[in-house]
Design an enzyme around this catalytic site. Sequence first.
Site, short mmCIF file in Angstrom:
data_model
loop_
_atom_site.label_atom_id
_atom_site.label_comp_id
_atom_site.label_asym_id
_atom_site.label_seq_id
_atom_site.Cartn_x
_atom_site.Cartn_y
_atom_site.Cartn_z
N ASP A 189 38.00 41.95 50.03
CA ASP A 189 39.40 41.57 49.80
C ASP A 189 40.03 41.06 51.09
OD1 ASP A 189 42.09 41.35 49.16
OD2 ASP A 189 42.16 43.21 48.04
N HIS A 213 40.02 40.03 45.76
CA HIS A 213 41.27 40.73 45.43
C HIS A 213 41.46 41.00 43.94
CE1 HIS A 213 45.20 42.24 46.46
NE2 HIS A 213 45.82 41.38 45.68
N SER A 223 47.48 45.40 43.26
CA SER A 223 48.19 44.80 44.39
C SER A 223 49.63 45.32 44.44
CB SER A 223 48.12 43.27 44.27
OG SER A 223 48.46 42.64 45.47
#
Length: 317
Positions: A243, A271, A109
């Site tokens: 996601d 995610h 991320s």
Amino acid sequence: MNVAARDVNLHGHDIRFWEYVPDPPSGQPEDEDVLVLIHGIAGSGQTWEPLLAELARRRFPRRVLVPDLLGHGESAKPRGDYGLGAFASGIRDLALLEGHRHLTVVGHSLGGGVALQFAYQFPELVGRLVLVDSGGLGPQVGLPLRATALPGAKLFLDLTVNRLTLGAARAVAGLARRLGGKLGAESKELVRHLASLADAGRRAAFVVTARGLIDLRGQRASATDRLYLAEAMPTLIVWGTKDPIIPVKHGIRAAEAMPGSRLELFENMKHFPHAADPQRFADILEEFLAKTTPARLDIEDMRSLVVTGAPDREHKP
């Protein structure tokens, strides 16, 4: 498990990191790369716990560093710079402090954006790059993160992230864990990230970080125009196909823009694929490390990539 928490002081700020040290001298890898795992926004090194446990179970032969970024986890939360460049510089300085000159950088991320920035700023230190549901590869991002650009976002978080809301979130996550499977692991990570915002220092750092990278239209920071610079750097891209925060199309497009890269999609995951299925993630990571030779770039290598790869420019020798 050969994992220990350590604290160091870097530029006057306390930094927490976890270190995995393999049992010597069984099966040492041929190259020197140390694995560095970088977490996402509002997260901490704890997001990598399932993977660390799996690597330890396998007697993984490489040293692993897992820092809490400044403003996150148990690291200091000063009033300062929370941009990608500052995070990347902090990772470099921690690695050098610990005596490591060659790294395989794994970023999830926000951590993926930091990993990309790190490879851009310090290519001579990076042997391989691993991007997991990475930021910095396109504008689209989930509505909650875009909302941090709204006036009053910090006040809203101050008022809404409290014991009552965290208790409700933990109850939902607990139910998901009792149902079992990968949903429980994903829910645990989401609640852990939300719970981190109950701390005023982490909450302030979260807003500053998010606003520096995201506006109401989405992510502003993008590495897509410079992905060609990673041509000589072995790259693995991992993404959950469901996601809701950063869409899988970012990973697919990045793989297309990076010839020679490897794309692994985790079907029906969201995610946190590294936490939801650490066994498969470890399988893929170990295979990637075994089948690739780390890059050893210098300034002349980078000059060559810029000169030959930069579009729409008249190049001079």
